[in-house]
Design a protein around this motif. Structure first.
Motif, PDB file in Angstrom:
ATOM      1  N   CYS A  42       0.807  -1.226   0.000  1.00 63.89           N
ATOM      2  CA  CYS A  42       0.000   0.000   0.000  1.00 63.89           C
ATOM      3  C   CYS A  42       0.841   1.278   0.000  1.00 63.89           C
ATOM      4  N   ASN A  43       2.162   1.158   0.054  1.00 66.81           N
ATOM      5  CA  ASN A  43       3.110   2.281   0.016  1.00 66.81           C
ATOM      6  C   ASN A  43       2.961   3.266   1.172  1.00 66.81           C
ATOM      7  N   ASN A  44       2.375   2.843   2.271  1.00 68.91           N
ATOM      8  CA  ASN A  44       2.324   3.682   3.467  1.00 68.91           C
ATOM      9  C   ASN A  44       3.473   3.314   4.393  1.00 68.91           C
ATOM     10  N   ILE A  45       3.897   4.260   5.193  1.00 68.99           N
ATOM     11  CA  ILE A  45       4.965   3.999   6.146  1.00 68.99           C
ATOM     12  C   ILE A  45       4.320   3.458   7.419  1.00 68.99           C
ATOM     13  N   SER A  46       4.061   2.158   7.419  1.00 70.85           N
ATOM     14  CA  SER A  46       3.322   1.574   8.528  1.00 70.85           C
ATOM     15  C   SER A  46       3.681   0.111   8.792  1.00 70.85           C
ATOM     16  N   VAL A  47       4.872  -0.313   8.412  1.00 74.85           N
ATOM     17  CA  VAL A  47       5.269  -1.711   8.583  1.00 74.85           C
ATOM     18  C   VAL A  47       6.094  -1.861   9.851  1.00 74.85           C
ATOM     19  N   LYS A  48       5.735  -2.860  10.647  1.00 74.25           N
ATOM     20  CA  LYS A  48       6.475  -3.175  11.863  1.00 74.25           C
ATOM     21  C   LYS A  48       6.921  -4.627  11.800  1.00 74.25           C
ATOM     22  N   ARG A  49       7.971  -4.947  12.511  1.00 75.89           N
ATOM     23  CA  ARG A  49       8.496  -6.305  12.555  1.00 75.89           C
ATOM     24  C   ARG A  49       7.795  -7.070  13.665  1.00 75.89           C
ATOM     25  N   LEU A  50       7.212  -8.210  13.331  1.00 76.86           N
ATOM     26  CA  LEU A  50       6.564  -9.050  14.334  1.00 76.86           C
ATOM     27  C   LEU A  50       7.557 -10.000  14.974  1.00 76.86           C
ATOM     28  N   SER A  51       8.317 -10.688  14.160  1.00 71.14           N
ATOM     29  CA  SER A  51       9.343 -11.598  14.646  1.00 71.14           C
ATOM     30  C   SER A  51      10.382 -11.760  13.542  1.00 71.14           C
ATOM     31  N   TYR A  52      11.259 -12.709  13.705  1.00 67.15           N
ATOM     32  CA  TYR A  52      12.383 -12.914  12.805  1.00 67.15           C
ATOM     33  C   TYR A  52      11.897 -13.146  11.380  1.00 67.15           C
ATOM     34  N   GLY A  53      11.999 -12.125  10.525  1.00 67.50           N
ATOM     35  CA  GLY A  53      11.636 -12.252   9.129  1.00 67.50           C
ATOM     36  C   GLY A  53      10.162 -12.091   8.823  1.00 67.50           C
ATOM     37  N   ILE A  54       9.331 -11.806   9.817  1.00 65.61           N
ATOM     38  CA  ILE A  54       7.898 -11.643   9.594  1.00 65.61           C
ATOM     39  C   ILE A  54       7.530 -10.184   9.853  1.00 65.61           C
ATOM     40  N   TRP A  55       6.894  -9.556   8.878  1.00 61.05           N
ATOM     41  CA  TRP A  55       6.553  -8.139   8.919  1.00 61.05           C
ATOM     42  C   TRP A  55       5.049  -7.972   8.786  1.00 61.05           C
ATOM     43  N   TYR A  56       4.521  -6.868   9.356  1.00 61.34           N
ATOM     44  CA  TYR A  56       3.083  -6.616   9.364  1.00 61.34           C
ATOM     45  C   TYR A  56       2.818  -5.150   9.076  1.00 61.34           C
ATOM     46  N   LYS A  62      -1.741  -6.508   5.948  1.00 63.15           N
ATOM     47  CA  LYS A  62      -1.044  -7.632   5.323  1.00 63.15           C
ATOM     48  C   LYS A  62       0.128  -8.070   6.187  1.00 63.15           C
ATOM     49  N   LYS A  63       0.308  -9.377   6.263  1.00 65.56           N
ATOM     50  CA  LYS A  63       1.450  -9.971   6.941  1.00 65.56           C
ATOM     51  C   LYS A  63       2.281 -10.654   5.866  1.00 65.56           C
ATOM     52  N   PHE A  64       3.591 -10.377   5.853  1.00 66.55           N
ATOM     53  CA  PHE A  64       4.434 -10.928   4.803  1.00 66.55           C
ATOM     54  C   PHE A  64       5.827 -11.199   5.351  1.00 66.55           C
TER      55      PHE A  64
END
Length: 72
Positions: A42-56, A62-64
């Motif tokens: 979505c090109n927004n600055i809103s991604v955080k790291r959940l755990s090792y290699g998993i982003w939300y 979206k979780k990727f």
């Protein structure tokens, strides 16, 4: 200046692992802990790291997967 102030949160490792490795870890943790990153969907600055290699993305929900300490 005390050892704890120099290393910050990496001082939790105490005298183990050596100074060089802990200094590298400080730089890595500064990159992913204190700021949000740009979502590839979505090109927004809103991604955080959940755990090792998993982003939300908190905006689109979206979780990727990505690299351990960065999205790319």
């Amino acid at each position: 200046m005390s050892h704890t102030k120099l290393l910050g949160p990496v001082a939790r490792f105490g005298s183990r692992y050596g100074k060089g490795i802990k200094e590298n870890l400080v730089e890595i943790e500064k990159k992913y802990r204190n700021k949000k990153l740009k979502c590839p969907f979505c090109n927004n600055i809103s991604v955080k790291r959940l755990s090792y290699g998993i982003w939300y993305c908190t905006h689109c929900g979206k979780k990727f997967t990505g690299k351990a300490y960065s999205i790319q």
